[in-house]
Design a protein around this motif. Structure first.
Motif, short mmCIF file in Angstrom:
data_model
loop_
_atom_site.label_atom_id
_atom_site.label_comp_id
_atom_site.label_asym_id
_atom_site.label_seq_id
_atom_site.Cartn_x
_atom_site.Cartn_y
_atom_site.Cartn_z
N VAL A 90 1.23 -31.26 -80.35
CA VAL A 90 2.67 -30.98 -80.34
C VAL A 90 3.09 -29.98 -79.26
O VAL A 90 4.26 -29.59 -79.22
CB VAL A 90 3.14 -30.45 -81.72
CG1 VAL A 90 2.87 -31.45 -82.81
CG2 VAL A 90 2.46 -29.13 -82.05
N GLY A 91 2.16 -29.57 -78.39
CA GLY A 91 2.48 -28.54 -77.41
C GLY A 91 3.58 -28.95 -76.44
O GLY A 91 4.29 -28.09 -75.91
N HIS A 92 3.76 -30.26 -76.22
CA HIS A 92 4.79 -30.71 -75.27
C HIS A 92 6.20 -30.60 -75.84
O HIS A 92 7.17 -30.92 -75.15
CB HIS A 92 4.51 -32.16 -74.85
CG HIS A 92 4.26 -33.08 -75.99
ND1 HIS A 92 3.01 -33.21 -76.57
CD2 HIS A 92 5.09 -33.89 -76.70
CE1 HIS A 92 3.09 -34.08 -77.57
NE2 HIS A 92 4.33 -34.49 -77.67
N THR A 93 6.34 -30.16 -77.10
CA THR A 93 7.68 -29.94 -77.64
C THR A 93 8.40 -28.82 -76.91
O THR A 93 9.62 -28.70 -77.04
CB THR A 93 7.62 -29.62 -79.14
OG1 THR A 93 6.75 -28.49 -79.35
CG2 THR A 93 7.10 -30.80 -79.94
N ASP A 94 7.66 -28.01 -76.13
CA ASP A 94 8.33 -26.95 -75.38
C ASP A 94 9.12 -27.50 -74.20
O ASP A 94 9.78 -26.73 -73.49
CB ASP A 94 7.33 -25.88 -74.93
CG ASP A 94 6.21 -26.45 -74.07
OD1 ASP A 94 6.28 -27.63 -73.68
OD2 ASP A 94 5.24 -25.71 -73.79
N THR A 95 9.07 -28.81 -73.97
CA THR A 95 9.90 -29.43 -72.94
C THR A 95 11.28 -29.80 -73.47
O THR A 95 12.10 -30.35 -72.72
CB THR A 95 9.23 -30.70 -72.38
OG1 THR A 95 9.05 -31.65 -73.45
CG2 THR A 95 7.87 -30.38 -71.77
N LEU A 96 11.55 -29.51 -74.74
CA LEU A 96 12.84 -29.86 -75.33
C LEU A 96 14.03 -29.29 -74.55
O LEU A 96 15.03 -30.00 -74.37
CB LEU A 96 12.89 -29.38 -76.79
CG LEU A 96 14.18 -29.68 -77.55
CD1 LEU A 96 14.40 -31.18 -77.68
CD2 LEU A 96 14.15 -29.03 -78.93
N PRO A 97 14.00 -28.02 -74.07
CA PRO A 97 15.15 -27.53 -73.30
C PRO A 97 15.47 -28.39 -72.08
O PRO A 97 16.64 -28.54 -71.71
CB PRO A 97 14.71 -26.12 -72.89
CG PRO A 97 13.74 -25.71 -73.93
CD PRO A 97 13.00 -26.97 -74.29
N THR A 98 14.44 -28.99 -71.47
CA THR A 98 14.68 -29.87 -70.33
C THR A 98 15.47 -31.10 -70.76
O THR A 98 16.41 -31.53 -70.07
CB THR A 98 13.34 -30.31 -69.70
OG1 THR A 98 12.61 -29.14 -69.32
CG2 THR A 98 13.58 -31.17 -68.47
N TYR A 99 15.09 -31.68 -71.90
CA TYR A 99 15.82 -32.84 -72.41
C TYR A 99 17.27 -32.46 -72.75
O TYR A 99 18.19 -33.24 -72.51
CB TYR A 99 15.14 -33.38 -73.67
CG TYR A 99 13.80 -34.01 -73.45
CD1 TYR A 99 13.57 -34.85 -72.37
CD2 TYR A 99 12.73 -33.78 -74.32
CE1 TYR A 99 12.33 -35.44 -72.16
CE2 TYR A 99 11.49 -34.36 -74.12
CZ TYR A 99 11.30 -35.19 -73.03
OH TYR A 99 10.07 -35.76 -72.83
N ILE A 100 17.46 -31.28 -73.32
CA ILE A 100 18.81 -30.86 -73.72
C ILE A 100 19.69 -30.66 -72.50
O ILE A 100 20.83 -31.14 -72.44
CB ILE A 100 18.74 -29.57 -74.56
CG1 ILE A 100 18.01 -29.84 -75.89
CG2 ILE A 100 20.14 -29.03 -74.84
CD1 ILE A 100 17.81 -28.60 -76.74
N ARG A 101 19.16 -29.95 -71.48
CA ARG A 101 19.95 -29.68 -70.28
C ARG A 101 20.26 -30.97 -69.52
O ARG A 101 21.35 -31.11 -68.95
CB ARG A 101 19.22 -28.69 -69.38
CG ARG A 101 19.19 -27.27 -69.91
CD ARG A 101 18.74 -26.30 -68.83
NE ARG A 101 17.38 -26.57 -68.41
CZ ARG A 101 16.30 -25.98 -68.94
NH1 ARG A 101 16.47 -25.08 -69.91
NH2 ARG A 101 15.09 -26.26 -68.53
N ALA A 102 19.32 -31.90 -69.48
CA ALA A 102 19.53 -33.15 -68.75
C ALA A 102 20.34 -34.16 -69.53
O ALA A 102 20.79 -35.17 -68.97
CB ALA A 102 18.18 -33.76 -68.36
N GLY A 103 20.54 -33.92 -70.82
CA GLY A 103 21.28 -34.85 -71.65
C GLY A 103 20.48 -36.05 -72.10
O GLY A 103 21.03 -36.96 -72.74
N THR A 104 19.19 -36.07 -71.79
CA THR A 104 18.36 -37.23 -72.15
C THR A 104 17.94 -37.22 -73.61
O THR A 104 17.42 -38.22 -74.11
CB THR A 104 17.09 -37.28 -71.27
OG1 THR A 104 16.42 -36.02 -71.34
CG2 THR A 104 17.46 -37.56 -69.82
N LEU A 105 18.18 -36.10 -74.30
CA LEU A 105 17.83 -36.06 -75.73
C LEU A 105 18.71 -37.03 -76.53
O LEU A 105 18.30 -37.49 -77.60
CB LEU A 105 17.99 -34.64 -76.28
CG LEU A 105 17.53 -34.42 -77.72
CD1 LEU A 105 16.02 -34.62 -77.84
CD2 LEU A 105 17.91 -33.02 -78.21
#
Length: 277
Positions: A90-105
């Motif tokens: 689950v360590g890649h969950t720290d990429t969540l801010p990237t998804y949020i800023r890019a709108g890809t979430l």
């Protein structure tokens, strides 16, 4: 994704879409052998340098917090193997801010699967296996060199501790991800609990003062990952507030961390209003 969902319905396997994504991520990482080898080497060096730091301390101090060099191998191996396994999972969950800023979430919300499970299975870092290999090697050396009286009880305790330790670190990663819905650029703050917790876990908790013992013993219970199992396996006394028998309560510590993690995650998802695109 629609095709994967249809395949899942036909086969009756709910995990089919997630496993297909994971397999594709692993294939993509192995598509460039030189880059993959370089990533594995860098991860190996990270694990080796971390071990070297602890080895230098114990080479000069000899005994720290009631633990000698051999006990340190067990402590380091347990803590770093649990952390490395949690990073892989689950360590890649720290990429969540990237998804949020890019709108890809927002694309994750369009799929009829739990958002957290999608995020967890969206990627896997094979390069972190090298760091886990360093930790596993140190742990094996510690098991061989330490005077552990192996019985059914100690074997069960060792297994439970490793599984619960991995779950504790995994919960910390999920908790950090949930907080990112509110912080967005607060990764440095959340890293102090994830990566800072990993550093604290490879130290004997007995060297900390009472406030730090309460913090890492019960609030962010990383002492249950390696320190308590180490002193329990070696039949050593623990500090006043952390007796060795508490090592058996490591699953309860994992449940505590995941309760907070899921609360943070659900609060963050409800707070999220979309990327605005």
């Amino acid at each position: 994704m629609a095709e994967l969902l249809d395949a899942a319905r036909k086969t009756g396997t709910w995990f089919t879409p997630y496993s297909a994504v994971l397999r594709s991520r692993m294939r993509s990482q192995r598509s460039y052998p030189l880059s993959f080898a370089a990533d594995m080497l860098s991860s190996l060096l990270v694990g080796a340098v971390e071990f070297a730091e602890v080895w230098v301390i114990y080479h000069n101090v000899r005994v720290l917090g009631g633990l000698d060099m051999h006990a340190m191998l067990l402590l380091f191996g347990l803590s770093n193997l649990a952390f490395s396994l949690a990073q892989i999972l689950v360590g890649h969950t720290d990429t969540l801010p990237t998804y949020i800023r890019a709108g890809t979430l927002d694309a994750f919300h369009l799929r009829p699967q739990p958002l957290l499970l999608q995020l967890i299975t969206s990627d896997i870092s094979l390069r972190r296996l090298a760091r886990a290999g360093v930790a596993a090697t140190v742990l094996c050396i510690g098991i061989v060199t330490d005077d552990i009286h192996w019985t059914a009880a100690t074997f069960i305790l060792f297994t439970i501790s490793l599984l619960a330790g991995t779950a504790i670190f995994a919960g910390l990663f999920v908790c950090a991800a949930g907080l990112q819905f509110f912080l967005i650029d607060g990764s440095e703050l959340t890293n102090s609990f994830t990566y800072g917790g990993a550093f604290a876990a490879q130290q004997p908790t007995s060297v900390f003062g009472h406030p730090m013992t309460l913090l890492f013993g019960f609030t962010v219970p990383v002492s249950f990952v390696a320190y308590l199992p180490t002193i329990a396996l070696l039949d050593l006394p623990g500090p006043q507030w952390l007796p060795a028998w508490l090592a058996w309560a490591s699953p309860l510590a994992a449940v505590w961390v995941w309760s907070i993690a899921l609360l943070c995650w659900r609060s963050g998802v409800r707070h999220y209003q979309g990327g605005g695109g």
